[in-house]
Design an enzyme around this catalytic site. Sequence first.
Site, PDB file in Angstrom:
ATOM      1  N   SER A  65      30.388  36.839  44.457  1.00 36.65           N
ATOM      2  CA  SER A  65      28.621  36.899  44.977  1.00 36.65           C
ATOM      3  C   SER A  65      28.410  37.391  46.603  1.00 36.65           C
ATOM      4  CB  SER A  65      27.782  35.684  44.555  1.00 36.65           C
ATOM      5  OG  SER A  65      28.194  35.165  43.714  1.00 36.65           O
TER       6      SER A  65
HETATM    7  N1  SAH Z   1      30.609  31.450  41.854  1.00 36.22           N
HETATM    8  C1  SAH Z   1      31.770  32.556  42.062  1.00 36.22           C
HETATM    9  C2  SAH Z   1      30.788  33.970  41.559  1.00 36.22           C
HETATM   10  C3  SAH Z   1      31.497  34.623  40.191  1.00 36.22           C
HETATM   11  S1  SAH Z   1      30.835  35.718  38.847  1.00 36.22           S
HETATM   12  C4  SAH Z   1      32.601  33.489  43.143  1.00 36.22           C
HETATM   13  O1  SAH Z   1      31.235  32.929  44.358  1.00 36.22           O
HETATM   14  O2  SAH Z   1      33.242  33.506  43.261  1.00 36.22           O
HETATM   15  C5  SAH Z   1      30.304  34.529  37.720  1.00 36.22           C
HETATM   16  C6  SAH Z   1      31.770  34.101  37.296  1.00 36.22           C
HETATM   17  O3  SAH Z   1      31.348  32.882  36.047  1.00 36.22           O
HETATM   18  C7  SAH Z   1      32.904  34.718  36.757  1.00 36.22           C
HETATM   19  O4  SAH Z   1      33.916  34.149  37.360  1.00 36.22           O
HETATM   20  C8  SAH Z   1      32.756  35.069  35.138  1.00 36.22           C
HETATM   21  O5  SAH Z   1      33.785  34.755  34.434  1.00 36.22           O
HETATM   22  C9  SAH Z   1      32.337  32.696  35.471  1.00 36.22           C
HETATM   23  N2  SAH Z   1      32.009  32.942  33.783  1.00 36.22           N
HETATM   24  C10 SAH Z   1      30.643  33.627  32.591  1.00 36.22           C
HETATM   25  N3  SAH Z   1      30.362  32.963  31.872  1.00 36.22           N
HETATM   26  C11 SAH Z   1      31.536  31.332  31.752  1.00 36.22           C
HETATM   27  C12 SAH Z   1      30.816  30.724  31.684  1.00 36.22           C
HETATM   28  N4  SAH Z   1      29.989  30.077  30.219  1.00 36.22           N
HETATM   29  N5  SAH Z   1      31.199  29.446  31.530  1.00 36.22           N
HETATM   30  C13 SAH Z   1      32.116  29.285  32.688  1.00 36.22           C
HETATM   31  N6  SAH Z   1      31.713  30.662  33.745  1.00 36.22           N
HETATM   32  C14 SAH Z   1      31.362  31.630  33.361  1.00 36.22           C
END
Ligand code: SAH
Length: 216
Positions: A65
Amino acid sequence: MTDTYRHKGQRKQLAEIVAKKGISNEAVLKAIESIPRHLFIPDTALHKYAYEDKPFPIGSGQTISQPYTVAFQTEVLEIEKRDKVLEIGTGSGYQTAVLLEVGAKVFSIERQRALFDRTKDFLPSIGYNTKLFYGDGYAGLPAYAPFDKIIVTAGAPYIPKDLLAQLKVGGIMVIPVGEDGDQIMKKITKKSEDSFEIEDLGAFRFVPLLKEKAND
Ligand code: SAH
């Protein structure tokens, strides 16, 4: 992979940019200034951009993000030392590291196997030890509930009921709600077992919160 004075200088500037955009929580700004964000980005060709206030690809179709967004969501949570925080969407682990730096105990869930495996090895390698789970964020972690705070880092089509149930009375959840890369950030305060105050905090863009575990 190394951390240099140049990187340190760049992230001091990043913390200043994030502060100018409206983040005032000192602990959050200090976390942005101290965490080596470039190491969370697997494609080393992108490292020279790692301290721009932008999201970047981390594989599996996901992104780390934007720092401002990470700082914004963390500030909304009003973290106090040793708060138990549930994070949905571990991804690169950058948001997880920010939560740890501001003093939270973090329980984080990721649904993509490849990301989960990488981040599970990576975070301890730079000194962040916490509980990471491979699973479905919509279900939360009932075995570890209740949580003082809950943060969802992917765009949710609706507010999952299981997560509301796992929030302590008096606790705060921050979650971007909406479809197709257009979400409204919501701050939800649990007033009693069955009443919630919901505040809208503006528009953001996230990758979607997906159903079911991925099989990669
Ligand atoms: N906090 C992360 C943001 C990653 S983007 C960072 O700082 O890098 C959002 C993340 O949510 C992705 O890795 C995606 O695979 C995960 N995601 C999507 N749907 C999900 C679900 N149902 N349960 C857990 N994780 C999920």
